[in-house]
Design a protein around this motif. Structure first.
Motif, PDB file in Angstrom:
ATOM      1  N   ASN A 204       0.824  -1.222   0.000  1.00 46.70           N
ATOM      2  CA  ASN A 204       0.000   0.000   0.000  1.00 46.70           C
ATOM      3  C   ASN A 204       0.852   1.263   0.000  1.00 46.70           C
ATOM      4  O   ASN A 204       0.385   2.329   0.385  1.00 46.70           O
ATOM      5  N   LYS A 205       2.109   1.144  -0.438  1.00 46.34           N
ATOM      6  CA  LYS A 205       3.021   2.282  -0.400  1.00 46.34           C
ATOM      7  C   LYS A 205       3.416   2.786  -1.781  1.00 46.34           C
ATOM      8  O   LYS A 205       4.211   3.711  -1.890  1.00 46.34           O
ATOM      9  N   GLY A 206       2.858   2.185  -2.832  1.00 42.80           N
ATOM     10  CA  GLY A 206       3.316   2.568  -4.165  1.00 42.80           C
ATOM     11  C   GLY A 206       4.693   1.979  -4.429  1.00 42.80           C
ATOM     12  O   GLY A 206       4.984   0.841  -4.064  1.00 42.80           O
ATOM     13  N   ARG A 207       5.587   2.756  -5.048  1.00 40.25           N
ATOM     14  CA  ARG A 207       6.947   2.284  -5.348  1.00 40.25           C
ATOM     15  C   ARG A 207       7.716   2.048  -4.058  1.00 40.25           C
ATOM     16  O   ARG A 207       7.831   2.934  -3.223  1.00 40.25           O
ATOM     17  N   ILE A 208       8.250   0.820  -3.891  1.00 37.57           N
ATOM     18  CA  ILE A 208       8.971   0.478  -2.665  1.00 37.57           C
ATOM     19  C   ILE A 208      10.038  -0.558  -2.984  1.00 37.57           C
ATOM     20  O   ILE A 208       9.826  -1.447  -3.825  1.00 37.57           O
ATOM     21  N   ALA A 209      11.190  -0.426  -2.350  1.00 35.83           N
ATOM     22  CA  ALA A 209      12.267  -1.412  -2.457  1.00 35.83           C
ATOM     23  C   ALA A 209      12.189  -2.324  -1.242  1.00 35.83           C
ATOM     24  O   ALA A 209      12.267  -1.858  -0.103  1.00 35.83           O
ATOM     25  N   CYS A 210      12.021  -3.602  -1.469  1.00 38.01           N
ATOM     26  CA  CYS A 210      11.897  -4.590  -0.393  1.00 38.01           C
ATOM     27  C   CYS A 210      13.222  -5.311  -0.198  1.00 38.01           C
ATOM     28  O   CYS A 210      13.893  -5.654  -1.175  1.00 38.01           O
ATOM     29  N   VAL A 211      13.581  -5.555   1.057  1.00 35.61           N
ATOM     30  CA  VAL A 211      14.799  -6.295   1.383  1.00 35.61           C
ATOM     31  C   VAL A 211      14.432  -7.398   2.357  1.00 35.61           C
ATOM     32  O   VAL A 211      14.043  -7.134   3.496  1.00 35.61           O
ATOM     33  N   ASP A 212      14.546  -8.640   1.913  1.00 33.55           N
ATOM     34  CA  ASP A 212      14.272  -9.810   2.747  1.00 33.55           C
ATOM     35  C   ASP A 212      15.608 -10.340   3.257  1.00 33.55           C
ATOM     36  O   ASP A 212      16.371 -10.962   2.511  1.00 33.55           O
ATOM     37  N   LEU A 213      15.886 -10.085   4.528  1.00 32.79           N
ATOM     38  CA  LEU A 213      17.160 -10.496   5.103  1.00 32.79           C
ATOM     39  C   LEU A 213      17.288 -12.012   5.176  1.00 32.79           C
ATOM     40  O   LEU A 213      18.387 -12.557   5.039  1.00 32.79           O
ATOM     41  N   THR A 214      16.180 -12.704   5.425  1.00 28.14           N
ATOM     42  CA  THR A 214      16.218 -14.159   5.586  1.00 28.14           C
ATOM     43  C   THR A 214      16.687 -14.836   4.308  1.00 28.14           C
ATOM     44  O   THR A 214      17.540 -15.728   4.346  1.00 28.14           O
ATOM     45  N   ARG A 215      16.146 -14.409   3.189  1.00 32.00           N
ATOM     46  CA  ARG A 215      16.514 -15.020   1.908  1.00 32.00           C
ATOM     47  C   ARG A 215      17.608 -14.243   1.180  1.00 32.00           C
ATOM     48  O   ARG A 215      18.037 -14.661   0.097  1.00 32.00           O
ATOM     49  N   GLN A 216      18.045 -13.117   1.757  1.00 36.97           N
ATOM     50  CA  GLN A 216      19.070 -12.287   1.128  1.00 36.97           C
ATOM     51  C   GLN A 216      18.652 -11.899  -0.293  1.00 36.97           C
ATOM     52  O   GLN A 216      19.407 -12.061  -1.266  1.00 36.97           O
ATOM     53  N   LEU A 217      17.432 -11.386  -0.386  1.00 38.44           N
ATOM     54  CA  LEU A 217      16.861 -10.967  -1.657  1.00 38.44           C
ATOM     55  C   LEU A 217      16.353  -9.530  -1.562  1.00 38.44           C
ATOM     56  O   LEU A 217      15.945  -9.087  -0.491  1.00 38.44           O
TER      57      LEU A 217
END
Length: 210
Positions: free
Chosen positions: A91-104
């Motif tokens: 719900n934030k529009g353009r966003i960069a996601c960082v998943d530390l668990t999968r290092q993605l």
């Protein structure tokens, strides 16, 4: 040999003992899965360790080597639906996601995947990449760290001294960064072109080994 050059460093000796993750490592590398350490097994494991900076690179199927391989397996499994679990806000529009668990990491716009997922190298134990919702607040395409005196091309800062930036190290090189989200040069360049000051960044999960 060039004048003044010393002798080439000898490759480390292979460990003849099987490791605790022998079968898992053999399967990952496409070796015969028999749980026994052969010379060919050791050479294959050692080549993988040396490629990704895993130390000691002696061909032993230990916990760290398997941890790196398991992270790669999880990354492959993410496919083109890295936010299947819905952990990164839509719900934030353009966003960069960082998943530390999968290092993605990936960029999405609402529920639409715009780029990625791509492998990243985040903070090591004691210098973890901090979780939570943040925003990019400063960008410098030719940044040089004032702390470590190392280049940080395509740097986009989102939390104190933590930033997305390019590195030439393997994305699977343990133990990790000093807190930044390291990226392959081409991925860091794409992030630079797709993001801007004020864009959201969401960091979640926990990096293996931290």
């Amino acid at each position: 040999m060039a004048i003044g050059a010393g002798p080439a460093a000898a490759a480390p000796a292979c460990n003849a003992k099987k490791g605790p993750h022998q079968k898992q490592v053999e399967k990952f590398l496409g070796r015969p899965v028999d749980g026994k350490q052969s010379k060919a097994d050791c050479r294959a494991i050692r080549a993988f360790q040396q490629k990704h900076g895993i130390s000691p690179g002696i061909g032993y199927a230990g916990p760290l080597t398997w941890q790196v391989m398991n992270t790669m397996i999880q990354q492959d499994a993410a496919g083109k639906n890295p936010n299947k679990a819905g952990k990164c806000p839509v719900n934030k529009g353009r966003i960069a996601c960082v998943d530390l668990t999968r290092q993605l990491s990936w960029i999405q716009d609402g529920r639409t995947l715009k780029f990625g997922p791509v492998p990243v190298r985040t903070g090591r134990d004691g210098e973890e990449t901090r979780g939570g919702l943040k925003q990019i607040y400063w960008r410098n395409i030719d940044h040089v760290s004032s702390i470590y005196d190392v280049p940080m091309p395509y740097a986009q800062f989102f939390d104190g001294g933590q930033a997305f930036h390019s590195t030439t190290k393997s994305m699977w090189n343990p133990p990790g960064s000093a807190g930044c989200v390291n990226m392959r040069p081409s991925d860091a360049k794409t992030y630079w072109n797709m993001l801007k000051n004020g864009d959201d960044v969401y960091v979640y999960g926990r990096k293996p080994g931290t």
